[in-house]
Design a protein around this motif. Structure first.
Motif, short mmCIF file in Angstrom:
data_model
loop_
_atom_site.label_atom_id
_atom_site.label_comp_id
_atom_site.label_asym_id
_atom_site.label_seq_id
_atom_site.Cartn_x
_atom_site.Cartn_y
_atom_site.Cartn_z
N VAL A 208 -20.68 17.95 112.64
CA VAL A 208 -20.32 16.90 113.59
C VAL A 208 -18.95 17.21 114.18
CG1 VAL A 208 -19.82 14.44 113.88
CG2 VAL A 208 -21.67 15.18 112.35
N ARG A 209 -18.90 17.27 115.50
CA ARG A 209 -17.64 17.58 116.18
C ARG A 209 -17.19 16.39 117.03
NH1 ARG A 209 -16.34 21.98 120.95
NH2 ARG A 209 -14.23 22.55 120.29
N PHE A 210 -15.96 15.95 116.81
CA PHE A 210 -15.36 14.89 117.61
C PHE A 210 -14.57 15.54 118.74
CE2 PHE A 210 -15.92 13.20 113.34
CZ PHE A 210 -16.54 11.98 113.59
N VAL A 211 -14.87 15.15 119.97
CA VAL A 211 -14.28 15.79 121.14
C VAL A 211 -13.57 14.76 122.01
CG1 VAL A 211 -14.74 17.18 123.19
CG2 VAL A 211 -16.11 17.52 121.12
N GLU A 212 -12.30 14.97 122.23
CA GLU A 212 -11.54 14.06 123.07
C GLU A 212 -12.13 14.05 124.48
OE1 GLU A 212 -6.93 13.52 124.72
OE2 GLU A 212 -7.32 14.75 122.93
N GLY A 213 -12.43 12.84 124.98
CA GLY A 213 -12.98 12.71 126.32
C GLY A 213 -14.48 12.89 126.41
N ALA A 214 -15.16 12.93 125.27
CA ALA A 214 -16.62 13.12 125.28
C ALA A 214 -17.25 12.40 124.10
CB ALA A 214 -16.97 14.61 125.23
N ASP A 215 -18.59 12.34 124.10
CA ASP A 215 -19.29 11.74 122.97
C ASP A 215 -19.19 12.63 121.74
OD1 ASP A 215 -20.16 9.43 124.26
OD2 ASP A 215 -22.01 10.37 124.98
N ILE A 216 -19.57 12.09 120.62
CA ILE A 216 -19.58 12.84 119.36
C ILE A 216 -20.76 13.81 119.39
CG2 ILE A 216 -19.76 12.66 116.85
CD1 ILE A 216 -18.77 9.72 117.21
N ARG A 217 -20.52 15.03 118.98
CA ARG A 217 -21.57 16.05 119.04
C ARG A 217 -22.12 16.38 117.65
NH1 ARG A 217 -18.44 20.13 123.28
NH2 ARG A 217 -18.53 18.70 125.07
N ILE A 218 -23.42 16.21 117.50
CA ILE A 218 -24.11 16.67 116.30
C ILE A 218 -24.71 18.02 116.68
CG2 ILE A 218 -25.94 16.21 114.63
CD1 ILE A 218 -25.71 13.24 115.41
N TYR A 219 -24.18 19.07 116.11
CA TYR A 219 -24.54 20.42 116.56
C TYR A 219 -25.95 20.81 116.14
CZ TYR A 219 -20.31 22.02 118.82
OH TYR A 219 -19.29 22.19 119.73
N GLY A 220 -26.64 21.48 117.09
CA GLY A 220 -27.97 22.01 116.83
C GLY A 220 -27.89 23.43 116.29
N GLU A 221 -28.90 24.22 116.60
CA GLU A 221 -28.98 25.57 116.05
C GLU A 221 -28.55 26.65 117.03
OE1 GLU A 221 -32.84 26.23 114.40
OE2 GLU A 221 -32.86 24.34 113.31
N GLN A 222 -28.50 26.32 118.35
CA GLN A 222 -28.18 27.33 119.35
C GLN A 222 -26.70 27.33 119.68
OE1 GLN A 222 -30.53 29.60 120.25
NE2 GLN A 222 -31.74 28.50 118.71
N ASN A 223 -25.89 27.73 118.73
CA ASN A 223 -24.45 27.84 118.91
C ASN A 223 -23.92 28.71 117.77
OD1 ASN A 223 -24.07 25.89 116.62
ND2 ASN A 223 -24.99 24.50 118.11
N TYR A 224 -22.65 29.00 117.82
CA TYR A 224 -22.05 29.92 116.83
C TYR A 224 -22.24 29.42 115.40
CZ TYR A 224 -18.34 32.45 114.33
OH TYR A 224 -17.62 33.20 113.43
N ILE A 225 -21.79 28.20 115.12
CA ILE A 225 -21.87 27.71 113.75
C ILE A 225 -23.33 27.51 113.33
CG2 ILE A 225 -21.66 25.25 114.32
CD1 ILE A 225 -20.19 27.18 111.29
N GLY A 226 -24.18 27.14 114.29
CA GLY A 226 -25.60 26.98 113.98
C GLY A 226 -26.23 28.29 113.54
N GLY A 270 -8.92 18.16 120.09
CA GLY A 270 -8.01 17.22 120.72
C GLY A 270 -7.41 16.25 119.72
N ASP A 271 -6.90 15.15 120.21
CA ASP A 271 -6.28 14.13 119.37
C ASP A 271 -7.36 13.38 118.58
OD1 ASP A 271 -5.42 10.97 119.28
OD2 ASP A 271 -3.72 12.31 118.91
N PRO A 272 -7.24 13.29 117.25
CA PRO A 272 -8.27 12.62 116.43
C PRO A 272 -8.52 11.18 116.84
CG PRO A 272 -6.82 13.91 115.04
CD PRO A 272 -6.19 13.90 116.41
N GLY A 273 -7.46 10.46 117.21
CA GLY A 273 -7.64 9.07 117.63
C GLY A 273 -8.40 8.98 118.93
N LYS A 274 -7.99 9.78 119.93
CA LYS A 274 -8.64 9.75 121.23
C LYS A 274 -10.05 10.34 121.18
CE LYS A 274 -4.28 10.05 123.77
NZ LYS A 274 -3.45 10.87 124.70
N ALA A 275 -10.28 11.24 120.23
CA ALA A 275 -11.61 11.85 120.10
C ALA A 275 -12.57 10.96 119.34
CB ALA A 275 -11.49 13.21 119.40
N GLY A 276 -12.07 9.88 118.75
CA GLY A 276 -12.93 8.95 118.02
C GLY A 276 -13.12 9.29 116.56
N ALA A 277 -12.49 10.36 116.10
CA ALA A 277 -12.68 10.76 114.71
C ALA A 277 -12.11 9.73 113.75
CB ALA A 277 -12.02 12.12 114.46
N THR A 278 -10.92 9.25 114.03
CA THR A 278 -10.24 8.31 113.13
C THR A 278 -11.04 7.03 112.96
OG1 THR A 278 -8.10 9.20 113.83
CG2 THR A 278 -8.10 7.08 112.67
N GLY A 279 -11.40 6.40 114.07
CA GLY A 279 -12.14 5.14 114.01
C GLY A 279 -13.53 5.29 113.43
#
Length: 327
Positions: A208-226, A270-279
């Motif tokens: 799960v990646r929290f991204v400042e200025g975007a929705d929370i991303r649950i990563y699929g399989e077609q990416n580096y970490i996948g 980005g910033d954890p607060g602005k990315a929604g990670a903290t909340g």
């Protein structure tokens, strides 16, 4: 140079400045289909590399390499080649912290990823430039006027294929074979350490990646970490099948329960607060996720797990993965 040190050039001034810089480096023809007018300042011998832009002739053993993304930087250093120049991420100054300090010391910063400082690149008089079409396709003619430019199609999930292209361009194909073999052996070692193939397959893991200025991303399989998780043979929750183009399934904090899994790795851009990670991670929905209740949520470095995109990064990810799952 930091990311804020050089403003964008105006059209007129930029053209004149770049023309002057190119005049200093363009002293002959490199041949091939790259369209490059720059002569390699080292060995006159060349070999042809198949790239996303067609066949390109490059020096047999380039010594002044400029890389324009983190994957290319990882590849070069993994293969024992220190670039003379490299770009950096827009949100960071300097190069990824997972890379050894002595290996990046002396590399000149040449702007941001996807926005390189063309004058700075030309001033380094490179004999090879490594990047990708998705980052710098629009600048291909300008770059190849400076030096032979090898572009892969994209980045991320194709990192292993890209590495082979980089190895070919750098004249390090033999070294690349050992790198791949070492990685495969490391994957096998970690798989055994976490309980073997059957246990790995029975353990559902989400990233799960929290991204400042975007929705929370649950990563699929077609990416580096996948792809690394795929190599380990671990289970992936059904939600990953809904990932757009296999990349990620994006959710709001109110739907974070969809990220439920046996184990969750998280990172923040980005910033954890602005990315929604903290909340989000303080919410009841998060606290009642299976991984949260079992103490199987692990925060990791975004620059390593997401932006590393190479074998040196992969080895460190595998080490952290084993440590977290066997603690």
């Amino acid at each position: 140079m930091t990311r804020s040190a050089r403003p964008a050039l105006t059209a007129g001034a930029g053209a004149l400045a770049l023309a002057g810089a190119l005049a200093l480096t363009a002293c002959g023809s490199s041949g091939g289909d790259s369209g490059s007018d720059a002569a390699a300042p080292t060995s006159p011998k060349t070999h042809t590399v198949s790239t996303a832009m067609g066949d390109v002739k490059v020096p047999e053993h380039p010594t002044r390499v400029v890389v324009l993304d983190t994957g290319e930087l990882d590849s070069a250093l993994t293969l024992g080649v220190k670039p003379v120049g490299a770009t950096h991420a827009a949100t960071e100054e300097g190069f990824p912290s997972y890379l050894p300090g002595d290996e990046v010391t002396g590399i000149k910063e040449v702007g941001e990823i996807a926005n390189p400082d063309m004058e700075a690149v030309a001033a380094l008089k490179p004999d090879l430039i490594l990047t990708s079409k998705v980052r710098d396709g629009a600048r291909y003619k300008q770059l190849s006027a400076i030096a032979p430019t090898v572009m892969t199609e994209s980045t991320g999930t194709a990192w292993k294929e890209n590495f082979q292209v980089h190895a070919d361009a750098l004249g390090r194909k033999t070294e690349a074979k050992k790198v791949v073999a070492d990685y495969d052996a490391h994957v096998a070692k970690v798989t055994t350490a976490i309980g073997g193939k059957e246990k790995a397959a029975a353990t559902d893991i989400n990233f799960v990646r929290f991204v400042e200025g975007a929705d929370i991303r649950i990563y699929g399989e077609q990416n580096y970490i996948g792809s690394i998780l795929g190599d380990l043979g671990v289970g992936r929750p059904a939600i990953t099948d809904k990932a757009k183009d296999g990349f990620s399934y994006d959710v709001s904090p109110e739907k974070i329960d969809l990220a439920d899994a046996d184990v969750i790795f998280t990172s923040t851009y980005g910033d954890p607060g602005k990315a929604g990670a903290t909340g989000t991670m303080r919410s009841g929905l998060w606290k009642h996720l299976r991984a949260s209740e079992d103490g199987k949520v692990f925060k990791v470095d975004d620059n390593l797990w997401i932006a590393g995109i190479g074998y040196t990064a992969a080895h460190q990810i595998l080490d952290e993965f084993q440590k977290d799952l066997t603690a």
